[in-house]
Design an enzyme around this catalytic site. Structure first.
Site, short mmCIF file in Angstrom:
data_model
loop_
_atom_site.label_atom_id
_atom_site.label_comp_id
_atom_site.label_asym_id
_atom_site.label_seq_id
_atom_site.Cartn_x
_atom_site.Cartn_y
_atom_site.Cartn_z
N GLY A 90 0.99 -1.57 -0.02
CA GLY A 90 0.04 -0.06 -0.30
C GLY A 90 1.38 1.38 0.33
O GLY A 90 2.04 1.38 -0.29
N SER A 91 0.20 2.24 0.40
CA SER A 91 0.63 3.46 0.17
C SER A 91 2.05 3.94 0.82
O SER A 91 3.23 4.86 0.40
CB SER A 91 -0.11 4.74 1.36
OG SER A 91 -1.78 4.46 0.82
#
Lengths: 114, 584
Positions: free
Chosen positions: B293-294
């Site tokens: 993810g981020s």
């Protein structure tokens, strides 16, 4: 003359033989002792080895923190609680030199206080 | 002398007077006999000389040994080796010498059934002392017509004492070494475990089988047991709070690559690995690969800055979602305006990250992530290493999704290694589980410039001060980092409800010493987090508490709060909560 020489030599041989056997038994005894000492050193090392494992087991961080929580009432420290020596304020003014009181003076003061 | 050719010439000698030496009374020899005698004499002389020499040497040596040489005991005596205890397998210790694995003698109980008089009675008494042995089974074993049968392997000292107290004839103890892990589940994934025959079956035990076998010198790992405990405890707390199915965490020394702590939950008891299930034995920190993810935006931003695709002053309009093929890339919390690069980073804008990655280009992204070691399996001592899932072919759509951490699955270990390189000045250092010497530093390669590394440190600090990672801020320790929340793949679709919440941080950001990663697998939102189960709510607080607790332990000097203002800043427009301020 030769008889004396023979006697002297015989005595010398007997003394030497006795000495030799004495030394031999002494060495045997010492070697046994050495073996026992080595045995006990090994036993002790094994005991130390086991105790080290036990020490490590008893020092489990979870166990220590549980003990500290229950018996010491301590909490983990946070960064804001740490302060550097430089951050401490300087002592404001140095007091004028006070002469160290003598023992008599202290006793006198104690007596007066009573 | 009775040779036919011998010639004796004897003179006549009168018997009644002593003639004294008679010059003529000599044996005159000549011819062959004389020659023989001469040879014999020479030989005798030579042999005599040799013996004389030998006796002389012996005599001299005797004098030397008995009179001249010091008459004491020999200085070097062959003593039996007693200074080192012989174990069949060396200990494993942590960086401070705390024993993590050791070999202890244990007693195993066996019986000679032929010597056991009354099997039934013995079985009854024995199963009273050792309740885990069922009585009928024992009786059958003891009644067998054999002279040897194992009853129980590796008794504890207490059990041995109990059996000894019974005083049953025909029962014997065999001393066997057994591998003991004093810290049990806490270090289970790193250390691994050894089987019944004391052969390593996983983790360090397996990787260093040759080194450990028959050695006495302990193997020192880079782990710090205290930090390991702090990390494990905080992860376990978060796991329980958010009813997660698993968690993983790592603490890496950013300077030399030492793994200071590596945790994977749930864990197992290495003394009884057979009783745990496969999921517990699975090392999520090094073997598991996840779409992170981020947190990947760290790499996207670093790449774009390092290549000059964007500058800190640049930015993108993120108000429009990006539509590619059948996908729509949106922001989790849309800002609907122009965002600067620092803002894209601290607010974790997917759209902005996609723009940055597209401006850098697919080949550049592939090369950059490859340089950071994210496309190949991590190099670490334990055999449990996960192979990253790299898209093949690497299309433009992959470049887009990878820019915000989807479509490339890596292990947490690769993650911390890459982030360490980003924050430590740009050098990729190999992660290791072995303790390195003081100041020892191995650099694989340079992956980005010192300037980019400085910018990234500042961006990561900003994300914690003002962005999504606010809950990771441990006052005084200048924490910087990035949150990540990734939906998990369920088959071929992303599941909305199952996600990985993670946070990767480093501290202190002015000169990072440690990179810390925390990942919670499938957390569920709770009331106190307003139903959120994102990296910022779940994993960031874990990292904060770990830093707060490990900072004082490792002697890291906290900064006074006002000193933070002096950290290196750049003049960039950052719009925070409506007020534009120029960070300097």
């Amino acid at each position: 003359m030769s008889r004396i020489a023979v006697l002297v030599w015989l005595t010398a041989i007997m003394v030497a033989a006795l000495g030799l056997f004495h030394v031999k038994y002494e060495v045997q005894r010492l070697e046994e002792e050495l073996g026992l000492e080595h045995q006990s050193i090994l036993e002790r090392q094994e005991a130390i080895h086991i105790l080290k494992a036990e020490w490590s087991y008893l020092n489990q961080p979870a166990r220590l923190s549980d003990l500290a929580r229950r018996h010491l009432g301590l909490a983990p420290m946070v960064g804001t609680q740490v302060i550097r020596l430089d951050d401490l304020p300087q002592r404001a003014v140095r007091k004028a030199e006070v002469p160290t009181p003598t023992l008599d003076a202290i006793l006198a003061r104690a007596r007066n206080a009573r | 002398m009775n040779r036919p050719d011998a010639t004796f010439v004897q003179t006549r000698r009168p018997l009644d007077l002593d003639p004294g030496p008679d010059p003529t009374s000599m044996v005159l020899l000549d011819g062959t006999i004389k020659q023989c005698l001469e040879i014999g004499r020479t030989r005798l002389l030579a042999a005599g000389l040799i013996f004389a020499m030998a006796f002389l040497v012996v005599g001299l040596r005797l004098v030397d040994v008995s009179l001249l040489t010091d008459g004491n005991e020999p200085r070097l005596a062959a003593t039996p080796r007693s200074n080192a205890l012989e174990t069949i397998r060396a200990d494993i210790v942590d960086r401070n010498g705390v024993v993590l694995a050791t070999t202890l003698p244990t007693a195993s109980l066996y019986a000679n059934p032929r010597q056991v008089l009354d099997p039934e009675a013995v079985a009854a008494r024995l199963s009273a002392a050792l309740p885990e042995l069922p009585e009928p089974e024992l009786a059958a074993k003891l009644a067998a017509d054999r002279s040897f049968v194992w009853l129980k392997r590796k008794l504890s000292p207490r059990q041995q004492h109990e059996v000894n107290r019974l005083g049953i004839p025909g029962l014997y103890f065999q001393h066997e070494p057994d591998r003991v892990y004093p810290h049990g589940a806490l270090t289970a994934h790193v250390i691994g475990f050894a089987g019944m025959d004391n052969r390593g079956l996983s983790g360090i035990e397996q990787a260093f089988e040759e080194r450990l076998r028959g050695a006495t010198r302990p193997l020192a790992l880079s782990l710090d047991l205290r930090v390991q405990h702090v990390l494990t405890e905080e992860l376990a707390t978060a796991m329980a709070t958010f009813r997660a199915i698993g968690a993983a965490g790592l603490v890496l020394d950013a300077e030399n690559g030492e793994v200071v702590a590596m945790a994977s939950l749930p864990s197992f008891d290495p003394a009884r690995p057979g009783e745990s299930d496969g999921d517990a034995r699975f090392n999520r920190a090094s073997l598991g690969v996840y779409e992170m993810g981020s947190v990947f935006k760290i790499f996207t931003t670093a790449m774009a800055l390092d290549q000059g695709a964007v500058g800190l002053q640049d930015g993108y309009d993120v108000s429009q979602p990006i539509r590619v093929a059948s996908y729509t890339i949106r922001d989790f919390k849309p800002k609907n305006r122009w965002l600067s690069v620092p803002e894209i980073f601290i607010y974790s804008s997917n759209i902005g990250s996609v723009h940055m990655a597209m401006d850098s280009g697919t080949p550049a992204q592939k090369a950059f992530l490859g340089n950071l070691g994210l496309t190949r399996a991590a190099q670490i001592e334990v055999p449990e290493v996960g192979q990253p899932m790299v898209p093949s072919p690497w299309r433009e759509i992959n470049t887009m999704t990878i820019s915000y951490g989807h479509g490339l699955a890596v292990s947490p270990l690769q993650m911390v290694g890459a982030v360490a390189a980003v924050v430590n000045g740009g050098d990729l250092v190999p992660a290791t589980l072995l303790k390195r010497g003081d100041g020892e530093r191995v650099v694989v390669r340079r992956v980005l410039s010192a300037r980019t590394s400085r910018d990234m440190r500042w961006l990561m600090r900003l994300a914690v001060q003002n962005g999504t990672g606010r809950l990771a801020d441990a006052p005084g320790y200048l924490v910087g980092g990035k949150t990540g929340t990734a939906d998990k793949l369920r088959g071929r679709r992303y599941a909305r409800s199952a996600r990985i919440a993670s946070f990767i941080g480093a501290f202190p950001m002015d000169r990072p010493r440690y990179v810390i990663f925390a990942m919670i697998d499938e957390p569920k939102g709770i009331e106190s987090t307003h139903g959120y189960a994102t990296g910022g709510w779940v994993a960031a607080p874990v990292v904060r508490r770990v830093i707060e607790r490990m900072g004082p332990l490792l002697g890291i000097q906290p900064k006074a709060l006002d000193e933070e203002e002096g950290a290196d800043r750049h003049l960039v427009p950052v719009n925070l909560k409506g007020t534009v301020f120029a960070a300097n």
